[in-house]
Design an enzyme around this catalytic site. Structure first.
Site, PDB file in Angstrom:
ATOM      1  N   ARG A   1      13.857  15.487  55.864  1.00  0.00           N
ATOM      2  CA  ARG A   1      12.904  14.854  54.941  1.00  0.00           C
ATOM      3  C   ARG A   1      11.757  15.830  54.684  1.00  0.00           C
ATOM      4  NH1 ARG A   1      14.979  10.031  54.691  1.00  0.00           N
ATOM      5  NH2 ARG A   1      13.556   9.453  53.033  1.00  0.00           N
TER       6      ARG A   1
ATOM      7  N   TYR B   1       0.373  24.787  64.774  1.00  0.00           N
ATOM      8  CA  TYR B   1      -0.442  24.684  63.556  1.00  0.00           C
ATOM      9  C   TYR B   1      -0.366  25.986  62.775  1.00  0.00           C
ATOM     10  CZ  TYR B   1      -2.937  20.374  62.764  1.00  0.00           C
ATOM     11  OH  TYR B   1      -3.238  19.096  62.402  1.00  0.00           O
TER      12      TYR B   1
ATOM     13  N   ASP C   1      11.596  17.129  37.926  1.00  0.00           N
ATOM     14  CA  ASP C   1      11.710  16.495  39.239  1.00  0.00           C
ATOM     15  C   ASP C   1      13.199  16.334  39.521  1.00  0.00           C
ATOM     16  OD1 ASP C   1      11.822  14.881  41.463  1.00  0.00           O
ATOM     17  OD2 ASP C   1      10.055  13.709  40.897  1.00  0.00           O
TER      18      ASP C   1
END
Ligand code: DSN
Length: 422
Positions: A237, A51, A202
């Site tokens: 990804r 984490y 984008d």
């Protein structure tokens, strides 16, 4: 995958089957690719155990000795490759990255302008069914319906300017998911300045082409760049938001704590690896070849009577209107899939059919170029597509089966990177 095979043979077998499918088929979905062994290795590591809410040097958890360095490397490589002041490498994927941009600059109800989804835009550019089109007021531009071969099917910046002046959006998106032509970042920037809007490029589809010098860069024109990392960029990804220094804090605050919790550190490491690969000379040759292959494929398809939206391509992608071939996009896509040619059915501008059963298909050359398939093979790819589309119309499964065998033979001659050799 010996541990996996022992622990969970069902999932292991499905992964092996997927490896085989990716090896044997001609993958033409323009947003897909093959990552390298190095990217795959980084993805499957113990970094998934950690984490790290916060940013390098400013975390809410201890034990960040290695993670801080991994994330800093990814950030440095991203800013240097794309020529932007600031990078945030934590967005989980493209849609969360774009949502973070809204959070950084807009309040609910504010106006966003983007390209309409059926014209080639993305859901997150303010389209109605997306949160971005329900929580914000989306106004949408399209492409020209008529005109000559130089103008039809392309964005009309005069229309964009008129819409921007009338609607005064706070945020403007340029780019999309089915745009076969070069994006005029400078032209959009002029309009954004005129109306005082924040301009976001984008570049998810074309990031690899920009990194490899095969498409103009948005750097120096736009305020924010949003990109996924798994398309032409050939990474895992994930996503990256880049910005000018002026907007760095707003972007970081929006990603964390605004929208996300802990970053996916294994993904961050794999993004860093992909960015290193994309900075190399080989990658520049790859990016150029993607475009060369797409243009060659487009020419062969056009010669066989396929109607290409905008008449061709400047990049990695071709959008094909199958109305003239008398086969709906979905029927063609499913027949091509049976032939080992993987595409997606897609709306075309001014489509009269529904998005779930549209008139077109969308194809691209990033994955086949990663296999090293040269432009000289594009004639046979176009021929296969033609035979399959005709066969789909008449229900000729025998032809589809024959094409599948021919596709497999070509794939065997050009093994894909990142897959095990069996
Ligand atoms: N789904 C992606 C694509 O295929 O283009 C965009 O989000």
């Amino acid at each position: 995958m010996s541990y996996l095979a022992q622990q969970d043979p069902e999932i292991a077998a499905l992964i092996v089957a997927e490896e085989q499918l990716q090896a044997d088929t001609l993958r033409l979905i323009p947003s897909e690719n093959y990552v390298s062994h190095a990217v795959l290795e980084a993805t499957g590591t113990v970094l998934t155990n950690k984490y790290s809410e916060g940013y390098p040097g400013k975390r809410y958890y201890e034990g960040q000795q290695n993670i801080d360095l991994v994330e800093s490397l990814a950030i440095e490589r991203a800013t240097s490759l794309f020529g932007m002041d600031h990078a945030n490498v934590q967005p989980y994927s493209g849609s969360p990255a774009n949502l973070a941009v809204y959070l950084a600059f807009l309040k609910p109800g504010d106006t966003v302008m983007g390209m309409a989804l059926p014209m080639g835009g993305h859901l997150t550019h303010g389209w109605g069914v997306s949160a971005t089109g329900t929580w914000f007021r989306g106004v949408q531009y399209g492409v020209r319906r008529t005109g000559n071969s130089e103008t039809r099917g392309r964005v009309d910046l005069d229309e964009v300017r008129a819409l921007a002046l009338a609607e005064r959006p706070k945020l403007i998106f340029c780019g999309g998911t089915a745009v076969p032509r070069t994006i005029d970042f400078a032209g959009f920037a002029e309009i954004a300045r005129e109306v005082g809007a924040v301009l976001v490029a984008d570049i998810a589809h074309i990031a690899g082409l920009i990194a490899g010098g095969a498409h103009p860069s948005p750097a120096g024109h736009v305020d924010v760049v949003s990109t996924t990392t798994h398309k032409t960029l050939r990474g895992p990804r994930g996503a990256i938001l880049l910005s000018t220094e002026e907007h760095a804090k707003a972007i970081d605050r929006a990603v964390f704590p605004g929208l996300q919790g802990g970053p996916h550190n294994h993904t961050t490491a794999a993004i860093a690896v992909a960015l290193k690969e994309a900075g190399g000379e080989d990658f520049r040759a790859y990016a150029r070849q993607v475009v060369t292959n797409a243009q060659a494929l487009g020419e062969h398809l056009a010669a066989r009577g396929f109607d290409l939206v905008s008449g061709g391509t400047d990049n990695h992608l071709l959008l094909i209107d199958l109305t003239g071939k008398d086969v709906p996009g979905k029927v063609a896509a499913k027949a091509l899939d049976r032939a080992g040619i993987v595409v997606n059915y897609n709306t075309v501008p001014y489509d009269t059919r529904k998005p779930f059963d549209p008139s077109g298909i969308r194809i691209g050359t990033p994955a086949l170029t990663s296999r090293g398939i040269p432009a000289s093979e594009m004639a046979v790819v176009a021929e296969w597509m033609d035979r399959v589309v005709v066969a789909a119309r008449s229900g000729d499964e025998e032809t589809i089966g024959k094409v599948r065998a021919e596709v497999k033979a070509l794939m065997d001659a050009y093994p894909a990177p990142g897959l095990p050799v069996r």
